[in-house]
Design a protein around this motif. Structure first.
Motif, PDB file in Angstrom:
ATOM      1  N   SER A 369       0.826  -1.206   0.000  1.00  0.00           N
ATOM      2  CA  SER A 369       0.000   0.000   0.000  1.00  0.00           C
ATOM      3  C   SER A 369       0.865   1.263   0.000  1.00  0.00           C
ATOM      4  N   ARG A 370       1.914   1.269   0.811  1.00  0.00           N
ATOM      5  CA  ARG A 370       2.804   2.437   0.863  1.00  0.00           C
ATOM      6  C   ARG A 370       3.523   2.644  -0.469  1.00  0.00           C
ATOM      7  N   GLN A 371       3.985   1.546  -1.059  1.00  0.00           N
ATOM      8  CA  GLN A 371       4.684   1.659  -2.343  1.00  0.00           C
ATOM      9  C   GLN A 371       3.727   2.131  -3.428  1.00  0.00           C
ATOM     10  N   ALA A 372       2.499   1.648  -3.403  1.00  0.00           N
ATOM     11  CA  ALA A 372       1.512   2.089  -4.374  1.00  0.00           C
ATOM     12  C   ALA A 372       1.263   3.582  -4.256  1.00  0.00           C
ATOM     13  N   PHE A 373       1.210   4.083  -3.016  1.00  0.00           N
ATOM     14  CA  PHE A 373       1.000   5.525  -2.828  1.00  0.00           C
ATOM     15  C   PHE A 373       2.169   6.310  -3.418  1.00  0.00           C
ATOM     16  N   THR A 374       3.383   5.825  -3.198  1.00  0.00           N
ATOM     17  CA  THR A 374       4.564   6.472  -3.783  1.00  0.00           C
ATOM     18  C   THR A 374       4.459   6.501  -5.301  1.00  0.00           C
ATOM     19  N   ASN A 375       3.835   5.468  -5.865  1.00  0.00           N
ATOM     20  CA  ASN A 375       3.699   5.377  -7.324  1.00  0.00           C
ATOM     21  C   ASN A 375       2.449   6.061  -7.861  1.00  0.00           C
ATOM     22  N   GLY A 376       1.640   6.647  -6.967  1.00  0.00           N
ATOM     23  CA  GLY A 376       0.492   7.423  -7.432  1.00  0.00           C
ATOM     24  C   GLY A 376      -0.843   6.719  -7.348  1.00  0.00           C
ATOM     25  N   LEU A 377      -0.968   5.741  -6.434  1.00  0.00           N
ATOM     26  CA  LEU A 377      -2.224   5.011  -6.273  1.00  0.00           C
ATOM     27  C   LEU A 377      -2.589   4.954  -4.796  1.00  0.00           C
ATOM     28  N   ILE A 378      -3.816   5.342  -4.467  1.00  0.00           N
ATOM     29  CA  ILE A 378      -4.311   5.263  -3.094  1.00  0.00           C
ATOM     30  C   ILE A 378      -5.097   3.968  -2.951  1.00  0.00           C
ATOM     31  N   ILE A 379      -4.605   3.081  -2.092  1.00  0.00           N
ATOM     32  CA  ILE A 379      -5.247   1.782  -1.898  1.00  0.00           C
ATOM     33  C   ILE A 379      -4.999   1.345  -0.461  1.00  0.00           C
ATOM     34  N   GLU A 380      -6.019   0.836   0.214  1.00  0.00           N
ATOM     35  CA  GLU A 380      -5.885   0.521   1.631  1.00  0.00           C
ATOM     36  C   GLU A 380      -5.783  -0.981   1.866  1.00  0.00           C
ATOM     37  N   THR A 381      -5.674  -1.345   3.133  1.00  0.00           N
ATOM     38  CA  THR A 381      -5.639  -2.745   3.528  1.00  0.00           C
ATOM     39  C   THR A 381      -6.785  -3.021   4.490  1.00  0.00           C
ATOM     40  N   CYS A 382      -7.120  -4.298   4.656  1.00  0.00           N
ATOM     41  CA  CYS A 382      -8.163  -4.688   5.596  1.00  0.00           C
ATOM     42  C   CYS A 382      -7.886  -6.110   6.045  1.00  0.00           C
ATOM     43  N   GLY A 383      -8.715  -6.593   6.968  1.00  0.00           N
ATOM     44  CA  GLY A 383      -8.562  -7.953   7.454  1.00  0.00           C
ATOM     45  C   GLY A 383      -8.114  -7.994   8.894  1.00  0.00           C
ATOM     46  N   ARG A 384      -8.132  -9.200   9.461  1.00  0.00           N
ATOM     47  CA  ARG A 384      -7.799  -9.390  10.868  1.00  0.00           C
ATOM     48  C   ARG A 384      -6.435  -8.818  11.211  1.00  0.00           C
ATOM     49  N   SER A 385      -5.453  -9.011  10.317  1.00  0.00           N
ATOM     50  CA  SER A 385      -4.110  -8.458  10.530  1.00  0.00           C
ATOM     51  C   SER A 385      -3.744  -7.508   9.402  1.00  0.00           C
ATOM     52  N   ASP A 386      -4.768  -6.901   8.782  1.00  0.00           N
ATOM     53  CA  ASP A 386      -4.570  -5.984   7.644  1.00  0.00           C
ATOM     54  C   ASP A 386      -3.771  -6.642   6.533  1.00  0.00           C
ATOM     55  N   GLN A 387      -4.046  -7.907   6.276  1.00  0.00           N
ATOM     56  CA  GLN A 387      -3.277  -8.685   5.311  1.00  0.00           C
ATOM     57  C   GLN A 387      -3.866  -8.664   3.910  1.00  0.00           C
ATOM     58  N   VAL A 388      -4.985  -7.961   3.718  1.00  0.00           N
ATOM     59  CA  VAL A 388      -5.653  -7.911   2.419  1.00  0.00           C
ATOM     60  C   VAL A 388      -5.452  -6.544   1.780  1.00  0.00           C
ATOM     61  N   VAL A 389      -4.902  -6.519   0.583  1.00  0.00           N
ATOM     62  CA  VAL A 389      -4.828  -5.287  -0.207  1.00  0.00           C
ATOM     63  C   VAL A 389      -6.188  -5.123  -0.871  1.00  0.00           C
ATOM     64  N   LYS A 390      -6.867  -4.039  -0.526  1.00  0.00           N
ATOM     65  CA  LYS A 390      -8.301  -3.906  -0.816  1.00  0.00           C
ATOM     66  C   LYS A 390      -8.554  -2.857  -1.896  1.00  0.00           C
ATOM     67  N   LEU A 391      -9.291  -3.243  -2.933  1.00  0.00           N
ATOM     68  CA  LEU A 391      -9.586  -2.354  -4.049  1.00  0.00           C
ATOM     69  C   LEU A 391     -11.027  -1.870  -3.969  1.00  0.00           C
ATOM     70  N   LEU A 392     -11.188  -0.543  -3.884  1.00  0.00           N
ATOM     71  CA  LEU A 392     -12.510   0.082  -3.907  1.00  0.00           C
ATOM     72  C   LEU A 392     -12.497   1.245  -4.914  1.00  0.00           C
ATOM     73  N   PRO A 393     -12.251   0.972  -6.180  1.00  0.00           N
ATOM     74  CA  PRO A 393     -12.239   2.072  -7.154  1.00  0.00           C
ATOM     75  C   PRO A 393     -13.649   2.626  -7.339  1.00  0.00           C
ATOM     76  N   PRO A 394     -13.774   3.849  -7.844  1.00  0.00           N
ATOM     77  CA  PRO A 394     -15.113   4.345  -8.170  1.00  0.00           C
ATOM     78  C   PRO A 394     -15.812   3.398  -9.137  1.00  0.00           C
ATOM     79  N   LEU A 395     -17.102   3.217  -8.968  1.00  0.00           N
ATOM     80  CA  LEU A 395     -17.860   2.368  -9.886  1.00  0.00           C
ATOM     81  C   LEU A 395     -17.882   2.967 -11.285  1.00  0.00           C
ATOM     82  N   THR A 396     -17.671   4.267 -11.370  1.00  0.00           N
ATOM     83  CA  THR A 396     -17.709   4.982 -12.644  1.00  0.00           C
ATOM     84  C   THR A 396     -16.331   5.123 -13.277  1.00  0.00           C
ATOM     85  N   ILE A 397     -15.324   4.464 -12.726  1.00  0.00           N
ATOM     86  CA  ILE A 397     -13.949   4.645 -13.202  1.00  0.00           C
ATOM     87  C   ILE A 397     -13.845   4.319 -14.693  1.00  0.00           C
TER      88      ILE A 397
END
Length: 424
Positions: A369-397
């Motif tokens: 997630s941090r590297q993606a932000f450095t490269n120009g992408l905002i993407i978060e994590t989720c899960g019990r230990s935040d082990q999932v890279v989670k994609l929630l792009p706009p539905l209209t993308i």
């Protein structure tokens, strides 16, 4: 970022800004820009509060026109033309085409307010107190909704015990074969189990914060059948998974169930404005006037934005069909990304445009997630230990930006994995 204002004056409770350390100034569609003008593709979408993108022009046009006409902004729960228009649009274009007949309750402006109202109503209807929620659930941060949330850090911040909820294993959480329904039924129908008879079931069909765990249609139908036998409401929390995020307006549409109560918020207003809604079957509407209220339950700008979103995107099936195409593309891309990892160390999870890659290790997902932000992408994590890279792009993308964002994600994963190998 070189700005001490936030660190000096804003509470330590702030969180997203720590993952995405920039000062943002403007946003349009799929992109958000920092003060220096650097663009970032947004695969966070306000945690699914911006399903139609930033500053959606079709929705903004109607909101600004309403303001220019001096339309009512705040009205408590008094009748307004904006509220009437929203109700009529929602019933005509969302409920009736799906064969649904619900009363509409407007609680406070946030999803947690909707969950609070739903839990209170279930208790009022049944005369019982015990709500059944599920492992890895997230339902909100106010005390009632927090009692149905499993995250230990969030729960401990309450400072008091959080009674009134019993947690049961979520679909598939006990391994294969799935015995969760059998366990639940035996527990809740056994007077010697020590578990109080429930007032209702509260469930997410896709656990947005819990790791994108998904419930099967068979499991949900079994849960609905159990709720009927126990004569208690089935409450679906569609706050993050609703408004198109799973590919249909409601996450339960293709699951073969009709919930008794539905909680909506986040993208309901269409524009990121605070607005929540509780849908309840008519026979459950036993509220007395003013028994559950809130100062900001009459957000008329939210009504206007929600009506605009419904009319522009949900009057026919074209928008929903476009979501199916995008979902298939994202899923295939994530399947391809699994090959970057050792066998079995990455798994695709989720539904619709609520998808992610479980990379098994929280530190690895956070680094991606941090590297993606450095490269120009905002993407978060989720899960019990935040082990999932989670994609929630706009539905209209746009197709172009969707491809670009997934390309950044691949490049970021390759960089992180290469660095990991070099450090071994």
């Amino acid at each position: 970022m070189n700005d001490s204002t936030f660190a000096e004056y804003e509470s330590n409770v702030r969180s997203y800004c720590r993952s995405f350390p920039a000062v943002f100034r403007k946003a349009s569609g799929d992109l958000i820009y920092d003060e220096a003008g650097n663009p970032y593709l947004d695969f966070l979408s306000g945690a699914s509060s911006l399903n139609y993108g930033h500053n959606n022009g079709l929705i903004r046009q109607e909101i600004t026109a309403y303001l220019q006409e001096e339309g009512i902004v705040h009205s408590l729960d008094m009748y307004t033309a904006a509220k009437r228009s929203f109700i009529e649009d929602f019933v005509t274009h969302i409920l009736k085409p799906r064969g649904l007949d619900y009363k509409l309750q407007f609680p406070g402006p946030a999803g947690t307010n909707a969950v609070e109202a739903a839990m209170k109503l279930a208790r009022k209807v049944t005369g019982r107190t015990n709500i059944i929620a599920f492992t890895n659930a997230f339902h909100g941060m106010s005390l009632g909704a927090l009692s149905a949330t499993t995250d230990p850090v969030k729960r401990s911040a309450a400072g008091i015990s959080l009674p009134g909820v019993t947690f049961m294993p979520y679909c598939g959480s006990l391994g294969s074969p799935d015995t969760t329904l059998e366990y639940m039924e035996k527990t809740l129908t056994n007077r010697g189990s020590g578990v109080e008879p429930p007032a209702g079931f509260l469930v997410e069909l896709v656990q947005g914060e819990g790791g994108l765990n998904t419930a099967t249609s068979e499991w949900l139908q079994g849960l609905a059948s159990l709720a009927r036998r126990l004569e208690v409401p089935l409450i679906v929390d569609d706050i993050q998974a609703g408004c198109g995020r799973t590919g249909t307006f409601f996450s339960f549409e293709e699951m073969g169930i009709t919930p008794d109560i539905v909680c909506l918020a986040k993208s309901l207003s269409g524009y990121g404005l605070p607005m929540a809604l509780v849908l309840l079957k008519r026979e459950l509407d036993v509220w007395q006037p003013g028994e559950h209220n809130g100062t900001f339950r009459g957000n008329n700008l939210g009504f206007v934005g929600a009506s605009a979103a419904i009319r522009n995107y949900w009057r026919d099936r074209r928008f929903q069909e476009s979501l199916a195409v995008k979902s298939a593309y994202i899923r295939q891309t994530l399947q391809d990304l699994c090959t970057l990892f050792p066998e079995g160390e990455a798994v695709v999870k989720g539904r619709g445009l609520m998808l992610g890659l479980d990379v098994k290790h929280g530190l690895l997902a956070e680094t991606i997630s941090r590297q993606a932000f450095t490269n120009g992408l905002i993407i978060e994590t989720c899960g019990r230990s935040d082990q999932v890279v989670k994609l929630l792009p706009p539905l209209t993308i746009s197709d172009e930006n969707l491809k670009a964002g997934l390309g950044i994600l691949r490049r970021s994963m390759e960089q992180v994995l290469e660095d990991t190998l070099l450090s071994v």
